[in-house]
Design an enzyme around this catalytic site. Structure first.
Site, PDB file in Angstrom:
ATOM      1  N   ASP A   1      86.272 -65.108  49.320  1.00 47.61           N
ATOM      2  CA  ASP A   1      85.562 -64.777  48.087  1.00 47.61           C
ATOM      3  C   ASP A   1      86.408 -65.262  46.918  1.00 47.61           C
ATOM      4  OD1 ASP A   1      83.494 -63.741  46.539  1.00 47.61           O
ATOM      5  OD2 ASP A   1      84.429 -61.766  46.383  1.00 47.61           O
TER       6      ASP A   1
ATOM      7  N   HIS B   1      83.335 -63.347  33.981  1.00 49.66           N
ATOM      8  CA  HIS B   1      83.667 -62.157  34.784  1.00 49.66           C
ATOM      9  C   HIS B   1      85.169 -61.884  34.744  1.00 49.66           C
ATOM     10  CE1 HIS B   1      83.935 -59.268  38.021  1.00 49.66           C
ATOM     11  NE2 HIS B   1      84.753 -60.063  38.684  1.00 49.66           N
TER      12      HIS B   1
ATOM     13  N   GLU C   1      78.581 -56.586  43.404  1.00 51.91           N
ATOM     14  CA  GLU C   1      78.948 -57.837  42.738  1.00 51.91           C
ATOM     15  C   GLU C   1      77.873 -58.875  43.039  1.00 51.91           C
ATOM     16  OE1 GLU C   1      83.049 -58.737  43.890  1.00 51.91           O
ATOM     17  OE2 GLU C   1      83.749 -57.460  42.243  1.00 51.91           O
TER      18      GLU C   1
ATOM     19  N   GLU D   1      76.682 -62.396  43.482  1.00 53.49           N
ATOM     20  CA  GLU D   1      77.372 -63.638  43.831  1.00 53.49           C
ATOM     21  C   GLU D   1      76.411 -64.591  44.533  1.00 53.49           C
ATOM     22  OE1 GLU D   1      81.134 -63.197  45.733  1.00 53.49           O
ATOM     23  OE2 GLU D   1      81.605 -61.306  44.709  1.00 53.49           O
TER      24      GLU D   1
ATOM     25  N   ASP E   1      78.619 -58.414  47.071  1.00 55.50           N
ATOM     26  CA  ASP E   1      79.963 -58.082  47.547  1.00 55.50           C
ATOM     27  C   ASP E   1      80.292 -56.661  47.101  1.00 55.50           C
ATOM     28  OD1 ASP E   1      82.545 -58.184  48.476  1.00 55.50           O
ATOM     29  OD2 ASP E   1      83.310 -59.205  46.694  1.00 55.50           O
TER      30      ASP E   1
ATOM     31  N   ARG F   1      85.670 -49.338  43.550  1.00 53.35           N
ATOM     32  CA  ARG F   1      86.628 -49.666  42.484  1.00 53.35           C
ATOM     33  C   ARG F   1      87.860 -48.762  42.485  1.00 53.35           C
ATOM     34  NH1 ARG F   1      85.165 -54.739  41.716  1.00 53.35           N
ATOM     35  NH2 ARG F   1      83.088 -54.965  40.821  1.00 53.35           N
TER      36      ARG F   1
ATOM     37  N   GLN G   1      89.987 -49.917  45.398  1.00 52.72           N
ATOM     38  CA  GLN G   1      90.482 -51.253  45.043  1.00 52.72           C
ATOM     39  C   GLN G   1      91.616 -51.169  44.031  1.00 52.72           C
ATOM     40  OE1 GLN G   1      87.414 -53.721  43.312  1.00 52.72           O
ATOM     41  NE2 GLN G   1      88.760 -55.475  43.034  1.00 52.72           N
TER      42      GLN G   1
ATOM     43  N   THR H   1      79.533 -56.598  53.040  1.00 58.14           N
ATOM     44  CA  THR H   1      79.101 -57.714  52.201  1.00 58.14           C
ATOM     45  C   THR H   1      77.687 -58.062  52.651  1.00 58.14           C
ATOM     46  OG1 THR H   1      81.378 -58.557  52.116  1.00 58.14           O
ATOM     47  CG2 THR H   1      79.618 -60.066  51.457  1.00 58.14           C
TER      48      THR H   1
ATOM     49  N   GLU I   1      81.208 -53.938  34.756  1.00 59.45           N
ATOM     50  CA  GLU I   1      81.072 -54.614  33.466  1.00 59.45           C
ATOM     51  C   GLU I   1      79.893 -54.057  32.667  1.00 59.45           C
ATOM     52  OE1 GLU I   1      81.463 -58.164  36.116  1.00 59.45           O
ATOM     53  OE2 GLU I   1      81.771 -59.142  34.169  1.00 59.45           O
TER      54      GLU I   1
HETATM   55 MN    MN Z   1      83.460 -60.494  44.986  1.00 53.83          MN
END
Ligand code: MN
Length: 386
Positions: free
Chosen positions: A99, A106, A167, A169, A201, A205, A208, A225, A326
């Protein structure tokens, strides 16, 4: 655009629950095991995944695509089914997963929230496409549930994530192996890409942010994913090639690619049917070919069935952010859904959907990439594929 989005310019490949390779054709699917007029044999179409077709190489892909265009409209009844009733599985055996972090907007949004006052881009960002290696075993097809993951949320605290995010993507499926010890440059890397899928994805948070220094994402990103079931051939996207953003400084040799290197695929994020953002992949700073060239630059090679994704795609405007982090300012300003409820992060029971399409362009009608959709179940709950 639904039927037209799966017209003769698209012809994406999927696999059904009997292991037959299908092609989406308007509001139907063609079961290639029973199709007529194709050179590729039935053993390939009954093999349970697209990998056997990948192994035949770009000449066979091109021949099959032109044969499908010629014969799709006159297939026998036993090769045709309504698309709506078909159960699709993960369409290819996923090898290695990577990834990237290819959207400048971003990367800038994240840095502004997490490291205010510092240079928003890491030192290497403008010199190479930054990425990390992911996990193939948790790549799931659209329609499969995601269980809320648990992990170490902060010092001394284990539990279900309270900051479950998504996410938006775009993913690229490797069709032609680059042997170990070899590499490809960005100028030649597109030949190794079979097609494109939509990718969600999933990200926890809190897990992470506690774990990621200094080696990068790990358990906060590896639990699921989601990918769309239709693999759109890269050849189908030729009308949507666009110049990429200007690259300054100029990329090093193996990352140099002639224009047009970008792809204008539109992506929309929805939670429980409420649209939250729309963005185009045209703004990605690093192209798919540059990402693939970078993956092979050290001689690691890639194999057919490997999946690499762009990283979260965000635009410069409000309403084009590709993650809840975001959209909500790291949870501080919740979004409001159509039923009046508010979300800083994804809640149990929520269904998150990313739709993808290309707008009509230069005489080409619009094209659909379908959708990738998953529902979140509570931590420890049973996960089903619906
Ligand atoms: Mn990602």
């Amino acid at each position: 655009m639904n039927d037209e989005g799966f017209g003769p310019g698209n012809l994406p490949y999927g696999v059904d629950d009997e292991g037959h390779v299908l092609v989406a054709w308007r509001d139907e699917v063609l079961d290639l095991v029973h199709a007529e007029g194709l050179d590729v044999g039935r053993d390939v179409w009954a093999s349970g995944s697209l990998n056997a077709f990948f192994d035949l190489g770009p000449a066979a892909w091109a021949t099959t695509r032109s044969q499908l265009r010629a014969v799709a409209a006159r297939q026998p009844a036993r090769a045709r089914r309504r698309r709506a009733g078909v159960r699709l599985v993960r369409p290819f055996d996923v090898g290695d997963v990577a990834d990237f972090y290819a959207s400048r907007e971003h990367a800038t949004n994240m840095a502004t929230m997490l490291r205010p006052g510092q240079d928003p881009l890491p030192e290497a960002w403008l010199h190479l496409p930054i990425g990390y290696h992911g996990r193939a075993g948790t790549v799931i097809v659209s329609g499969c549930d995601v269980a809320r993951p648990a992990g170490v949320l902060r010092a001394g605290e284990v539990g279900p994530t309270s900051r479950l995010d998504v996410e938006v993507e775009i993913g690229f499926v490797v069709g032609t192996t680059v042997p170990r010890g070899r590499s490809v440059s960005a100028a030649e890397a597109d030949r190794h890409i079979f097609g494109v899928v939509l990718v969600n994805d999933w990200s926890a948070r809190d897990i992470q942010s506690f774990e990621y220094r200094p080696l990068g994402p790990f358990l906060g990103k590896s639990f699921a994913t989601s990918v769309s079931p239709w693999v759109v051939p890269l050849a189908a996207l030729d009308p949507w090639r666009v110049p990429g953003p200007r690259q300054d400084p100029a990329p090093v040799g193996y990352l140099r690619q002639p224009e047009p290197r970008g792809l204008d695929v539109r992506l929309r994020l929805e939670v429980n049917g409420t649209p939250l953002s729309t963005v185009s992949s045209a703004g990605l700073y690093w192209s798919a070919a540059q990402q693939l060239a970078h993956l092979t630059a050290n001689g690691a090679g890639v194999r057919a069935g490997d999946l690499f994704a762009s990283g979260t795609i965000s635009g410069a405007e409000r309403g084009s952010e590709g993650s809840l982090m975001e959209l909500t300012g790291n949870g501080a300003q919740p979004v409001v859904l159509a039923d009046g409820s508010r979300r800083s992060w994804v809640a149990d029971g929520d269904t998150v959907t990313i739709r993808g399409w290309c707008e009509p362009r230069g005489g080409a009608p619009g094209l659909s990439l379908g959708e990738v959709s998953s529902t979140v179940v509570p931590c420890g709950g049973e996960v089903l594929c619906r």
